[in-house]
Design a protein around this motif. Sequence first.
Motif, PDB file in Angstrom:
ATOM      1  N   THR A  55      -5.168  11.320   4.112  1.00  0.00           N
ATOM      2  CA  THR A  55      -4.799  10.534   2.937  1.00  0.00           C
ATOM      3  C   THR A  55      -5.457  11.135   1.704  1.00  0.00           C
ATOM      4  O   THR A  55      -6.683  11.262   1.644  1.00  0.00           O
ATOM      5  CB  THR A  55      -5.232   9.071   3.116  1.00  0.00           C
ATOM      6  OG1 THR A  55      -4.576   8.540   4.278  1.00  0.00           O
ATOM      7  CG2 THR A  55      -4.863   8.241   1.913  1.00  0.00           C
TER       8      THR A  55
ATOM      9  N   ASP B 208      -1.876  14.587   7.944  1.00  0.00           N
ATOM     10  CA  ASP B 208      -2.030  13.130   7.871  1.00  0.00           C
ATOM     11  C   ASP B 208      -3.325  12.706   7.184  1.00  0.00           C
ATOM     12  O   ASP B 208      -3.807  11.589   7.382  1.00  0.00           O
ATOM     13  CB  ASP B 208      -1.960  12.485   9.266  1.00  0.00           C
ATOM     14  CG  ASP B 208      -0.619  12.693   9.934  1.00  0.00           C
ATOM     15  OD1 ASP B 208       0.378  12.854   9.204  1.00  0.00           O
ATOM     16  OD2 ASP B 208      -0.572  12.712  11.179  1.00  0.00           O
TER      17      ASP B 208
ATOM     18  N   ARG C 250       3.544  14.132   1.287  1.00  0.00           N
ATOM     19  CA  ARG C 250       4.590  13.113   1.342  1.00  0.00           C
ATOM     20  C   ARG C 250       4.009  11.814   0.802  1.00  0.00           C
ATOM     21  O   ARG C 250       2.782  11.657   0.735  1.00  0.00           O
ATOM     22  CB  ARG C 250       5.092  12.907   2.782  1.00  0.00           C
ATOM     23  CG  ARG C 250       4.052  12.335   3.729  1.00  0.00           C
ATOM     24  CD  ARG C 250       4.568  12.333   5.162  1.00  0.00           C
ATOM     25  NE  ARG C 250       3.711  11.600   6.095  1.00  0.00           N
ATOM     26  CZ  ARG C 250       2.651  12.097   6.711  1.00  0.00           C
ATOM     27  NH1 ARG C 250       2.271  13.345   6.478  1.00  0.00           N
ATOM     28  NH2 ARG C 250       1.946  11.340   7.544  1.00  0.00           N
TER      29      ARG C 250
ATOM     30  N   LEU D 293      -0.110  11.727   1.441  1.00  0.00           N
ATOM     31  CA  LEU D 293      -0.765  12.365   2.583  1.00  0.00           C
ATOM     32  C   LEU D 293      -0.344  13.822   2.653  1.00  0.00           C
ATOM     33  O   LEU D 293       0.746  14.194   2.203  1.00  0.00           O
ATOM     34  CB  LEU D 293      -0.383  11.674   3.897  1.00  0.00           C
ATOM     35  CG  LEU D 293      -0.730  10.195   4.025  1.00  0.00           C
ATOM     36  CD1 LEU D 293       0.477   9.335   3.679  1.00  0.00           C
ATOM     37  CD2 LEU D 293      -1.185   9.873   5.446  1.00  0.00           C
TER      38      LEU D 293
ATOM     39  N   MET E 277       0.836  -1.202   0.000  1.00  0.00           N
ATOM     40  CA  MET E 277       0.000   0.000   0.000  1.00  0.00           C
ATOM     41  C   MET E 277       0.878   1.262   0.000  1.00  0.00           C
ATOM     42  O   MET E 277       1.823   1.352   0.790  1.00  0.00           O
ATOM     43  CB  MET E 277      -0.867  -0.038   1.262  1.00  0.00           C
ATOM     44  CG  MET E 277      -1.692   1.175   1.549  1.00  0.00           C
ATOM     45  SD  MET E 277      -2.543   0.895   3.142  1.00  0.00           S
ATOM     46  CE  MET E 277      -3.279   2.521   3.380  1.00  0.00           C
TER      47      MET E 277
ATOM     48  N   THR F 197       3.937   7.727   1.485  1.00  0.00           N
ATOM     49  CA  THR F 197       4.218   6.757   2.547  1.00  0.00           C
ATOM     50  C   THR F 197       3.879   5.353   2.070  1.00  0.00           C
ATOM     51  O   THR F 197       2.826   5.134   1.462  1.00  0.00           O
ATOM     52  CB  THR F 197       3.397   7.082   3.816  1.00  0.00           C
ATOM     53  OG1 THR F 197       3.761   8.382   4.284  1.00  0.00           O
ATOM     54  CG2 THR F 197       3.659   6.078   4.915  1.00  0.00           C
TER      55      THR F 197
ATOM     56  N   TYR G 266       3.174   1.436   3.331  1.00  0.00           N
ATOM     57  CA  TYR G 266       2.696   0.725   4.518  1.00  0.00           C
ATOM     58  C   TYR G 266       2.906  -0.785   4.354  1.00  0.00           C
ATOM     59  O   TYR G 266       2.783  -1.318   3.250  1.00  0.00           O
ATOM     60  CB  TYR G 266       1.204   0.991   4.735  1.00  0.00           C
ATOM     61  CG  TYR G 266       0.872   2.447   4.924  1.00  0.00           C
ATOM     62  CD1 TYR G 266       0.918   3.043   6.183  1.00  0.00           C
ATOM     63  CD2 TYR G 266       0.516   3.240   3.841  1.00  0.00           C
ATOM     64  CE1 TYR G 266       0.617   4.388   6.350  1.00  0.00           C
ATOM     65  CE2 TYR G 266       0.215   4.579   3.993  1.00  0.00           C
ATOM     66  CZ  TYR G 266       0.266   5.150   5.252  1.00  0.00           C
ATOM     67  OH  TYR G 266      -0.032   6.475   5.409  1.00  0.00           O
TER      68      TYR G 266
END
Lengths: 167, 514
Positions: free
Chosen positions: B203, B201, B228, B197, B193, B230, B232
């Motif tokens: 999404t 924070d 940014r 974001l 995933m 990210t 997961y």
Amino acid sequence: MRGISAVALAIAGCSSAAAPPAPRIVESTRIIESTPKVRSCKPEAPVALVAELVPIDARRARLTVQATPTAAVDALELALVLPAEVTLLDGAPALRTGAIGAGESRTLAATLRLDGRAADVAAVARVPVDGVVMARAATVHLGAEPPWLRSHTYALPDGELAREVRP
Amino acid sequence: MIRASRGCVLHLGRLGRLGPVAALALALTACGDNGPDPDGDHDPADGGASASDAAANACLAEGATAEGTCRDGAVVRCVDGTRVETEDCGAGGACVVAAGGARCLGAEACAGVGPLGRCDGDLLWRCDGAPALTDCAAAGQVCGYIDDTAGYACVAAPAATPLVITGHVRWHDRALSPGMLAPPAAVPARGVMVSVLDSADTTLATVSTADDGSFTIRYAAPATAQVRVTAYSRSRATARPVRVRDASGYLHAQASPPFAAGATATVEILITEATGARAWNALDNMVRGMDVVRAHGVTTLSPLYVYWQAGSSTGSYYQSGDNSLHLDGDDGYDDVVALHEFGHYFQDEYSDSDNPGGAHDGSPADPRLAWGEGGATWIAIAIRGVPYYIDYAAGGGWSVELENRVHAASLTSSMSQNLSEWMVAEVMWDVSDGSADADADAMGPGTAPQVLAVLLGYLGGSHADRGRGGVDLVDWLDGWFLHHGNATCASMRTLLRDRYRFPYDFGGAAGPCP
């Protein structure tokens, strides 16, 4: 003259990069255990290990490792895995015994000196079981702790939680 | 394979569609027999076609162009304007037309794609059975992500999400072999995933990586926003429903440095040992295991929740009630231990086990435990294709070789006797190792899919219970003969009774062995 010397010392004091103090080998007595886990489903060596590290001074410590089989075994080998940053000052790096019963212990003791800033020392017990030499390790960290990794936690849109690191 | 249709090498199969007369005429044209040419100068004015015309006609006859076309799983193209070549794309391969031409894609092209596809610019790669490559731009579309079931597809250029980021997620693997871990090497994070974001924070968009670790993510944000990317430790694809959490229940995640929205079009994320690569190794092992299960006919996979954290000492185990798989902190790079636990998930969800649990060390134990543990170990070594159980630790850990070793039972005891879990794994490996057989055991022709067929098709349904009450090796052997007939009776007798000294009675529901 006294004033000039004082200024010179002050400049020297400001410009010299003070070396960080060498980390202590261990701050206080540390005990590490590795035993067959009750919940573990993977096959595990039938031997329990307890390692105790007692500081002597900033760079030296006494390591005592006790191995106790949880079932009778035909042989037991107990050995230290020492990285280059660690010197064995006294004691044996390994011992081997013949058959011993469940609950009987064997002990290995050594004095170690940390020459670098940090290192991991492992004690390894090996026992044969049904023709397979199984092993258990207990690892003791010496010296400076690894750098702390900053993390940030939050919830994702579906409620799942995440702990995010940003190197 | 490329066949040139020049001279008299004819593709009658293709010409046959034209009817016999036309086919013969075209065939003759292709063979260069173009009728009389009185002065031999190949002048069309003579009434006979020149050789180059004939060759050109061959291309025309087959409808071949220099760019090529796809026909019956082959590329047909006109080469040098003079001859037709047919390139058979082979079993598992496919002919695709994209970027102005036709070409073959072999099955290996799917290695970096995965079940959700992949975008390569606006070229869409899909591997839903056979490889397929589509030029989205040719249809005025772009390559983008739809959702976790459909994955990447050609979509209308999305006005609502004008910003796009491409990149890769990789992690540091350390290859495992008996007694050692190899130095770290960056490998793709498959199917993980990835989100964009903002600084609060929130999404903004989420996609999954393809199997080469690449991702394409489209999003919208004000130009002044700091965003940014990210990654997961979770695979959201319905084909691979697995996530890896730390001991507190948090997904492992690693972010890029923040940047102004739209300012960056490429993001590369590398997860190192220091930032948690072992968690990603656990995730990748589960993805690998789920791909194997899916390839053997299981279409709907149950979610799997893996827990791993550096320094934890939980032990490694699978818990059936909540499909949780716990890996000891020491087992982050232990692929075999992780896949052994995956084997318990497999037994729990798709096959059968009555493992009473408890501490075990490989010595003869309750045959239900031997089946549960040995069967799980077989799953691990079959997925890896390497017959070693390995538990790495400081000092090298320990390992068991399962191809040549024999942890024998007793022929003079019963089928319900205590057994070594190693023996169960050894028997199953010998039955399944087929062409990889190094010890020339009696069961040469068996394969891993055949073993899995019994695990899924027999033990996964209602089945008889012989031997010790509960599932054990005897039940799997009964299933083997029921599924695959009695043709292997002689070789199985040699394997079980002579090599492993196991007193199986060959008396299951398949009927007595001859």
